[in-house]
Design a protein around this motif. Structure first.
Motif, PDB file in Angstrom:
ATOM      1  N   LEU A   1     108.059   8.948   6.787  1.00  0.00           N
ATOM      2  CA  LEU A   1     107.706   7.664   6.157  1.00  0.00           C
ATOM      3  C   LEU A   1     106.760   7.897   4.982  1.00  0.00           C
ATOM      4  O   LEU A   1     106.946   7.339   3.899  1.00  0.00           O
ATOM      5  CB  LEU A   1     107.055   6.739   7.191  1.00  0.00           C
ATOM      6  N   ARG A   2     105.757   8.723   5.177  1.00  0.00           N
ATOM      7  CA  ARG A   2     104.796   8.980   4.102  1.00  0.00           C
ATOM      8  C   ARG A   2     105.449   9.716   2.932  1.00  0.00           C
ATOM      9  O   ARG A   2     105.096   9.514   1.782  1.00  0.00           O
ATOM     10  CB  ARG A   2     103.603   9.779   4.635  1.00  0.00           C
ATOM     11  N   ARG A   3     106.378  10.586   3.241  1.00  0.00           N
ATOM     12  CA  ARG A   3     107.045  11.369   2.191  1.00  0.00           C
ATOM     13  C   ARG A   3     108.034  10.507   1.387  1.00  0.00           C
ATOM     14  O   ARG A   3     108.076  10.573   0.168  1.00  0.00           O
ATOM     15  CB  ARG A   3     107.793  12.556   2.828  1.00  0.00           C
ATOM     16  N   ASP A   4     108.823   9.689   2.105  1.00  0.00           N
ATOM     17  CA  ASP A   4     109.930   8.970   1.449  1.00  0.00           C
ATOM     18  C   ASP A   4     109.623   7.509   1.174  1.00  0.00           C
ATOM     19  O   ASP A   4     110.421   6.830   0.529  1.00  0.00           O
ATOM     20  CB  ASP A   4     111.189   9.016   2.336  1.00  0.00           C
ATOM     21  N   ALA A   5     108.500   7.010   1.681  1.00  0.00           N
ATOM     22  CA  ALA A   5     108.191   5.574   1.628  1.00  0.00           C
ATOM     23  C   ALA A   5     109.350   4.766   2.210  1.00  0.00           C
ATOM     24  O   ALA A   5     109.624   3.635   1.800  1.00  0.00           O
ATOM     25  CB  ALA A   5     107.856   5.118   0.201  1.00  0.00           C
ATOM     26  N   HIS A   6     110.024   5.346   3.175  1.00  0.00           N
ATOM     27  CA  HIS A   6     111.175   4.691   3.785  1.00  0.00           C
ATOM     28  C   HIS A   6     111.548   5.380   5.087  1.00  0.00           C
ATOM     29  O   HIS A   6     111.321   6.573   5.237  1.00  0.00           O
ATOM     30  CB  HIS A   6     112.374   4.751   2.826  1.00  0.00           C
ATOM     31  N   LEU A   7     112.090   4.607   6.022  1.00  0.00           N
ATOM     32  CA  LEU A   7     112.755   5.174   7.198  1.00  0.00           C
ATOM     33  C   LEU A   7     113.979   4.320   7.467  1.00  0.00           C
ATOM     34  O   LEU A   7     113.949   3.110   7.273  1.00  0.00           O
ATOM     35  CB  LEU A   7     111.855   5.112   8.438  1.00  0.00           C
ATOM     36  N   LYS A   8     115.021   4.972   7.954  1.00  0.00           N
ATOM     37  CA  LYS A   8     116.229   4.209   8.285  1.00  0.00           C
ATOM     38  C   LYS A   8     116.035   3.413   9.584  1.00  0.00           C
ATOM     39  O   LYS A   8     115.074   3.618  10.311  1.00  0.00           O
ATOM     40  CB  LYS A   8     117.416   5.163   8.384  1.00  0.00           C
ATOM     41  N   HIS A   9     117.018   2.554   9.837  1.00  0.00           N
ATOM     42  CA  HIS A   9     116.872   1.557  10.901  1.00  0.00           C
ATOM     43  C   HIS A   9     116.399   2.129  12.238  1.00  0.00           C
ATOM     44  O   HIS A   9     115.431   1.644  12.823  1.00  0.00           O
ATOM     45  CB  HIS A   9     118.191   0.813  11.116  1.00  0.00           C
ATOM     46  N   TYR A  10     117.094   3.138  12.739  1.00  0.00           N
ATOM     47  CA  TYR A  10     116.776   3.585  14.090  1.00  0.00           C
ATOM     48  C   TYR A  10     115.422   4.282  14.148  1.00  0.00           C
ATOM     49  O   TYR A  10     114.725   4.209  15.166  1.00  0.00           O
ATOM     50  CB  TYR A  10     117.911   4.470  14.645  1.00  0.00           C
ATOM     51  N   GLY A  11     115.056   4.937  13.074  1.00  0.00           N
ATOM     52  CA  GLY A  11     113.717   5.534  12.989  1.00  0.00           C
ATOM     53  C   GLY A  11     112.643   4.461  12.994  1.00  0.00           C
ATOM     54  O   GLY A  11     111.609   4.604  13.657  1.00  0.00           O
ATOM     55  N   ARG A  12     112.889   3.383  12.276  1.00  0.00           N
ATOM     56  CA  ARG A  12     111.918   2.274  12.268  1.00  0.00           C
ATOM     57  C   ARG A  12     111.769   1.698  13.668  1.00  0.00           C
ATOM     58  O   ARG A  12     110.667   1.389  14.114  1.00  0.00           O
ATOM     59  CB  ARG A  12     112.349   1.171  11.299  1.00  0.00           C
ATOM     60  N   LEU A  13     112.911   1.565  14.357  1.00  0.00           N
ATOM     61  CA  LEU A  13     112.870   0.989  15.699  1.00  0.00           C
ATOM     62  C   LEU A  13     112.111   1.912  16.665  1.00  0.00           C
ATOM     63  O   LEU A  13     111.210   1.460  17.389  1.00  0.00           O
ATOM     64  CB  LEU A  13     114.300   0.734  16.193  1.00  0.00           C
ATOM     65  N   GLN A  14     112.458   3.187  16.661  1.00  0.00           N
ATOM     66  CA  GLN A  14     111.774   4.136  17.555  1.00  0.00           C
ATOM     67  C   GLN A  14     110.267   4.145  17.272  1.00  0.00           C
ATOM     68  O   GLN A  14     109.452   4.145  18.197  1.00  0.00           O
ATOM     69  CB  GLN A  14     112.369   5.548  17.351  1.00  0.00           C
ATOM     70  N   TYR A  15     109.908   4.135  15.997  1.00  0.00           N
ATOM     71  CA  TYR A  15     108.492   4.244  15.640  1.00  0.00           C
ATOM     72  C   TYR A  15     107.751   2.925  15.880  1.00  0.00           C
ATOM     73  O   TYR A  15     106.620   2.923  16.395  1.00  0.00           O
ATOM     74  CB  TYR A  15     108.365   4.702  14.179  1.00  0.00           C
ATOM     75  N   THR A  16     108.382   1.811  15.553  1.00  0.00           N
ATOM     76  CA  THR A  16     107.750   0.506  15.780  1.00  0.00           C
ATOM     77  C   THR A  16     107.419   0.304  17.255  1.00  0.00           C
ATOM     78  O   THR A  16     106.313  -0.121  17.611  1.00  0.00           O
ATOM     79  CB  THR A  16     108.671  -0.647  15.314  1.00  0.00           C
ATOM     80  N   LEU A  17     108.375   0.636  18.125  1.00  0.00           N
ATOM     81  CA  LEU A  17     108.147   0.416  19.566  1.00  0.00           C
ATOM     82  C   LEU A  17     107.084   1.358  20.096  1.00  0.00           C
ATOM     83  O   LEU A  17     106.287   0.988  20.968  1.00  0.00           O
ATOM     84  CB  LEU A  17     109.459   0.558  20.340  1.00  0.00           C
ATOM     85  N   PHE A  18     107.037   2.560  19.559  1.00  0.00           N
ATOM     86  CA  PHE A  18     105.963   3.485  19.947  1.00  0.00           C
ATOM     87  C   PHE A  18     104.596   2.925  19.518  1.00  0.00           C
ATOM     88  O   PHE A  18     103.643   2.909  20.304  1.00  0.00           O
ATOM     89  CB  PHE A  18     106.208   4.858  19.301  1.00  0.00           C
TER      90      PHE A  18
ATOM     91  N   GLY B   1     102.752  -1.346   3.958  1.00  0.00           N
ATOM     92  CA  GLY B   1     102.062  -0.281   3.233  1.00  0.00           C
ATOM     93  C   GLY B   1     102.904   0.987   3.133  1.00  0.00           C
ATOM     94  O   GLY B   1     102.855   1.711   2.140  1.00  0.00           O
ATOM     95  N   GLY B   2     103.681   1.242   4.174  1.00  0.00           N
ATOM     96  CA  GLY B   2     104.517   2.439   4.177  1.00  0.00           C
ATOM     97  C   GLY B   2     105.676   2.342   3.197  1.00  0.00           C
ATOM     98  O   GLY B   2     106.029   3.298   2.511  1.00  0.00           O
ATOM     99  N   PHE B   3     106.272   1.151   3.115  1.00  0.00           N
ATOM    100  CA  PHE B   3     107.393   0.925   2.195  1.00  0.00           C
ATOM    101  C   PHE B   3     106.831   0.480   0.840  1.00  0.00           C
ATOM    102  O   PHE B   3     107.090  -0.631   0.380  1.00  0.00           O
ATOM    103  CB  PHE B   3     108.315  -0.157   2.769  1.00  0.00           C
ATOM    104  N   ASN B   4     106.084   1.373   0.209  1.00  0.00           N
ATOM    105  CA  ASN B   4     105.306   0.944  -0.957  1.00  0.00           C
ATOM    106  C   ASN B   4     106.049   1.046  -2.284  1.00  0.00           C
ATOM    107  O   ASN B   4     105.455   0.868  -3.342  1.00  0.00           O
ATOM    108  CB  ASN B   4     103.971   1.712  -1.009  1.00  0.00           C
ATOM    109  N   LYS B   5     107.347   1.319  -2.211  1.00  0.00           N
ATOM    110  CA  LYS B   5     108.106   1.367  -3.476  1.00  0.00           C
ATOM    111  C   LYS B   5     108.992   0.149  -3.656  1.00  0.00           C
ATOM    112  O   LYS B   5     109.814   0.106  -4.571  1.00  0.00           O
ATOM    113  CB  LYS B   5     108.948   2.644  -3.528  1.00  0.00           C
ATOM    114  N   ILE B   6     108.853  -0.829  -2.782  1.00  0.00           N
ATOM    115  CA  ILE B   6     109.699  -2.028  -2.904  1.00  0.00           C
ATOM    116  C   ILE B   6     108.803  -3.260  -3.060  1.00  0.00           C
ATOM    117  O   ILE B   6     107.606  -3.206  -2.805  1.00  0.00           O
ATOM    118  CB  ILE B   6     110.638  -2.191  -1.685  1.00  0.00           C
ATOM    119  N   THR B   7     109.422  -4.354  -3.470  1.00  0.00           N
ATOM    120  CA  THR B   7     108.661  -5.596  -3.688  1.00  0.00           C
ATOM    121  C   THR B   7     108.396  -6.296  -2.356  1.00  0.00           C
ATOM    122  O   THR B   7     109.062  -6.020  -1.351  1.00  0.00           O
ATOM    123  CB  THR B   7     109.455  -6.570  -4.572  1.00  0.00           C
TER     124      THR B   7
END
Ligand code: SF4
Length: 204
Positions: A27-44, A61-67
């Motif tokens: 997330l810090r490297r790409d300012a993005h995570l795909k759906h299942y990664g977001r789900l796994q990480y959000t629930l954790f 804050g993590g998705f800092n390259k989008i509006t």
């Protein structure tokens, strides 16, 4: 108690198991995570005690390259859904979904190209796994050799527990000597949230 908020996750992540450290770093490297990664990480994150409001701040804050508009349109709903704020059936309402266990992460939805979820002990190549471990500070040759063997034998839990013991060597020795922790508190970890909890308790 612990300050578990959007701004402390970077620091707390040193107590996360490798699966979650990998998601955090991606997330810090790409300012993005795909759906299942977001789900796994959000629930954790929910499982370690991050509340919904702080979790939304964290993702924004993590998705800092989008509006803001793009974030609100594409991502906000799924975070709220994981917390049980919206959607789902009525028994999940208000509660949301449970954080994934190791068993679930190891056996369901293997990551495809460009995806960072899953368990690195299982889903990474041995070389990439060795690289990631060294990046997060596991440099001891004996520990790395042990993980390599665990992986070859498909003992992914053992590898994870081996790394936990390596990373908390001094703390574990201390509670053993003092007799403050019984065997039950040091038994094999089978849940990413237990990994965090135990690490946090040992270090604080
Ligand atoms: Fe995460 Fe469990 Fe794999 Fe450890 S064994 S990295 S906690 S999924």
């Amino acid at each position: 108690g612990a300050d578990i908020s959007a701004r402390t996750i970077d620091t707390l992540s040193s107590s996360f198991p490798l699966c979650m450290q990998n998601l955090h770093r991606s997330l810090r490297r790409d300012a993005h995570l795909k759906h299942y990664g977001r789900l796994q990480y959000t629930l954790f994150l929910k499982g370690i005690g991050l509340n919904l409001e702080e979790c939304l701040i964290f993702w924004r804050g993590g998705f800092n390259k989008i509006t803001d508009d793009a974030f609100n349109k594409d991502y906000r709903y799924n975070v709220r859904h994981a917390y049980g704020e919206v959607g789902g059936d009525s028994n999940r309402r208000g509660k949301g979904y449970s954080p994934f266990s190791c068993h679930k992460i190891l056996t369901e939805h293997p990551p495809g190209p460009g995806e960072a979820h899953g368990c690195p002990y299982r889903h990474f190549s041995t070389e990439n796994l060795m690289g990631l471990l060294q990046t997060v500070g596991v440099r001891d040759q004996e520990a790395l050799r042990g993980v390599r063997e665990d992986k070859e034998k498909t003992k992914f839990h053992l590898a994870c527990n081996r790394v936990f013991e390596y990373a908390h060597k001094q703390e574990i020795q201390k509670v053993r000597e003092e007799g403050t922790w019984g065997a039950a508190q040091l038994e094999t970890l089978i849940h990413p949230n237990e990994y965090f909890k135990r690490s946090y308790l040992l270090r604080n």
